[in-house]
Every structure is written in C-alpha cells, then in structure tokens.
Write a protein that holds these residues in place. Structure first.
Motif, short mmCIF file in Angstrom:
data_model
loop_
_atom_site.label_atom_id
_atom_site.label_comp_id
_atom_site.label_asym_id
_atom_site.label_seq_id
_atom_site.Cartn_x
_atom_site.Cartn_y
_atom_site.Cartn_z
N GLY A 276 0.84 -1.20 0.00
CA GLY A 276 0.00 0.00 0.00
C GLY A 276 0.87 1.24 0.00
O GLY A 276 2.10 1.17 -0.17
N ALA A 277 0.23 2.37 0.25
CA ALA A 277 0.90 3.67 0.10
C ALA A 277 2.19 3.77 0.92
O ALA A 277 3.13 4.46 0.50
N GLY A 278 2.25 3.10 2.08
CA GLY A 278 3.45 3.17 2.92
C GLY A 278 4.69 2.63 2.21
O GLY A 278 5.82 3.03 2.53
N PHE B 192 -2.30 8.08 2.31
CA PHE B 192 -3.64 8.67 2.19
C PHE B 192 -4.22 9.07 3.54
O PHE B 192 -4.78 10.14 3.70
N ARG B 193 -4.07 8.16 4.54
CA ARG B 193 -4.83 8.35 5.78
C ARG B 193 -3.98 8.77 6.97
O ARG B 193 -4.51 8.97 8.06
N TRP C 145 -5.58 12.52 1.47
CA TRP C 145 -7.03 12.79 1.58
C TRP C 145 -7.34 13.93 2.55
O TRP C 145 -8.48 14.36 2.65
N GLN D 113 -1.81 -1.88 -4.13
CA GLN D 113 -2.91 -0.90 -4.21
C GLN D 113 -2.37 0.39 -4.79
O GLN D 113 -3.12 1.32 -5.05
N HIS E 35 -5.65 -1.00 -8.10
CA HIS E 35 -6.35 0.29 -8.20
C HIS E 35 -5.95 1.10 -9.43
O HIS E 35 -6.12 2.31 -9.44
N GLY F 242 2.91 -1.61 4.41
CA GLY F 242 2.49 -0.22 4.25
C GLY F 242 1.07 0.01 3.81
O GLY F 242 0.83 0.86 2.96
N THR F 243 0.16 -0.73 4.39
CA THR F 243 -1.25 -0.44 4.11
C THR F 243 -2.04 -0.47 5.41
O THR F 243 -1.81 -1.34 6.25
N SER F 244 -2.99 0.48 5.54
CA SER F 244 -3.80 0.53 6.75
C SER F 244 -4.89 -0.54 6.72
O SER F 244 -5.61 -0.71 7.70
N VAL G 280 -9.28 -0.35 3.10
CA VAL G 280 -10.06 -0.31 1.87
C VAL G 280 -10.30 -1.72 1.32
O VAL G 280 -9.35 -2.47 1.11
N ASP H 80 5.00 -2.36 8.94
CA ASP H 80 4.37 -1.03 9.03
C ASP H 80 4.91 -0.37 10.30
O ASP H 80 5.01 -1.03 11.33
N PRO H 81 5.27 0.90 10.24
CA PRO H 81 5.78 1.55 11.45
C PRO H 81 4.69 1.71 12.52
O PRO H 81 5.00 1.85 13.70
N LYS I 146 9.63 0.96 9.03
CA LYS I 146 9.33 1.49 7.70
C LYS I 146 9.64 0.42 6.65
O LYS I 146 10.40 -0.52 6.94
N ALA I 147 9.15 0.63 5.43
CA ALA I 147 9.28 -0.39 4.40
C ALA I 147 10.73 -0.82 4.16
O ALA I 147 11.02 -2.02 4.07
#
Ligand code: APR
Length: 248
Positions: free
Chosen positions: A25-27, A37-38, A44, A102, A120, A191-193, A196, A216-217, A233-234
């Motif tokens: 994910g974004a991370g 994003f979040r 966002w 994603q 996505h 790295g995804t919350s 979604v 994920d941190p 972190k990644a």
C-alpha cells in the motif's frame, strides 16, 4: 536439444521455489516521497477523496480530476524506487514473487519486480471514460508528454480519464489477486492501513498455516492471529524480512 534441457532445468528450479505474495500500500512508496492517504498530512486531508478519487467526483468535474492526476504523474516521474521496493524485487532470486499493489505508481516495476498486479489502476496510463477496461483504449503516457488536456478524447470519442479505479467502481483485478494469495506459501503485507476493501479482504484467502509478515511503522489492526509484525518502515522492514526469509 540443449535449449530443451535448459527450459526443463528452469522449470525444475521454479517448481522448487516457494511462492511469496506481497500486498503493498501507500506506505511502500512513502520513502520515495509519496504521501500516504490516511496518515496525518496524508493526501485525503489535502484533497477531498470524493472530489478526486470517486466516480461521482469524476462525473462532476473531469478537468479537476485530470489535473490532480497530471500533478501526481509529474511527481512520479521524478521519484525513484526506495530500498524497500528493491529488496522486494531481489527476493525473486529465492522466491516466486507476486506483488499485489494498491499503489498506482510504477515503482515496483522500476525496482525490478517482474510480476505486479495493480488493484487500483496505473498512474502512467489513461483510458476511455465509457469503457474503462477495454485494452484498445488504454494508453501508456510518456514522461515527456504525461498530461491529459481538458477535453482530450480517447479513441472511442469519450473523455480520456486516468486509468485509476475510483471509489464506487469495481476492482477488476481482485479475483486474479485472490487466486495468487490462495496459492501463496508466504504472505507479506507492507504499508497499508487495510482500510479499503476488497484489497483488505485478501488476507482471508491465505491458507491455514501459511506464515504472514506485516511491515508497518504503526500498529495495523488485522483480524487474524499468527502474524509476524515488523514494526518498521518499508526499507528497514524489508531488510529484516529478507534476513528472516533467506536465513531459513
Ligand atoms: N513504510 C511502511 N509503511 C508506512 C510508511 C513507511 N515508510 N509510512 C507510513 N506507512 C503506513 C501507515 O502507517 C499506514 O498503515 O502505510 C499505511 C498507509 O495507509 P493508507 O494511507 O490508508 O494507504 P493504503 O492502505 O495504501 O490505502 C488503500 O485507499 O485511498 C485509497 O486507492 C487508495 O490505494 C489506496 C487505498
């Protein structure tokens, strides 16, 4: 004769490799300079998601939406894969790796990952707004010509739009991704919350007994036990994971 033996040898080697599926994910791209994003200060918070990433937002103001993705594309062209992307690509030496992402950036591919499923969409591609998944109307944009101009049309005469799966739209690649996860011997989440769906639901396709690693941190709530958390972190997390997987 020689070629056949070579191919046979390759198949044999691949058959011995464990299948590793990574959901990113974004991370994953945060250390390449992309906002998540979040998180606080995330994308966002700056741009209303309903405006720039929903089907209704696109219908309401296609120029604004295209401008938003034009900006992201310029950012992507100047970005580089980080050590996390590179280490994931390097795992292909020891594992049969599939990346399910994603992310709409192409940093996994640029780091050398050879099997990437984009859930996505893809930022460097544009498509017809009438027939989004028709491959005839999907175009890859070049770095030196990566903007969609107001009113620009796809080959079917409809407005050209980003090849992005907006909220309220179906995720066509989800069944392909689910099949990959179902066959995984190792599952990695980076790295995804996991907020979604349907992407967040992929974890439920992991077979019983298959090890799951989560990098994920921050703490991420996962409705599954038996997860090996790597709270980093990644890039650092991927260093640790590589050590764990290749020591075995
Ligand atoms: N390394 C690893 N993970 C990180 C890092 C980092 N350097 N920095 C932040 N993170 C973590 C955050 O702690 C968070 O858990 O990355 C996660 C990012 O979560 P989100 O911002 O929710 O992003 P993501 O899960 O990818 O969002 C899913 O939502 O808005 C849509 O389509 C968009 O694909 C996106 C989807």
């Amino acid at each position: 004769m020689c070629v056949k033996m070579f191919i046979f040898a390759e198949i044999k080697i691949e058959a011995c490799m464990k299948k590793l599926v990574a959901l990113t994910g974004a991370g994953m791209s945060a250390e390449s300079g992309f906002s998540t994003f979040r998180d606080a200060g995330g994308l966002w918070e700056k741009y209303p998601v309903q405006q720039v990433a929903s089907h209704d937002g696109w219908e309401a103001d296609p120029v604004l939406v295209n401008n938003f993705y034009n900006g992201l594309r310029k950012q992507l062209i100047n970005a580089k894969p980080n050590r996390g992307h590179e280490l994931l690509a390097e795992l292909e030496k020891d594992f049969d790796v599939t990346v399910v992402t994603q992310n709409v950036d192409n940093l996994h591919e640029r780091a050398g990952s050879s099997h990437v499923i984009h859930l996505h969409g893809e930022l460097m591609k544009v498509c017809s707004s009438r027939d989004t998944d028709n491959p005839h109307f999907i175009e890859e944009l070049m770095a030196d010509n990566c903007e969609v101009k107001p009113g620009q049309k796809a080959d079917d005469g409809s407005l050209l739009r980003p090849y992005i799966v907006f909220f309220q739209e179906a995720v066509p690649m989800i069944s392909v991704a689910a099949d990959e996860v179902r066959n995984a011997d190792i599952f990695v989440i980076i790295g995804t919350s996991l907020n979604v769906y349907p992407a967040a639901g992929l974890i439920h396709y992991v077979r019983t007994g298959v090890p799951i690693y989560l990098i994920d941190p921050k703490e991420v709530g996962v409705g599954s036990s038996h997860i090996h958390f790597i709270q980093k972190k990644a890039s650092e997390g991927m260093e640790e994971l590589t050590g764990l997987l290749t020591a075995k």
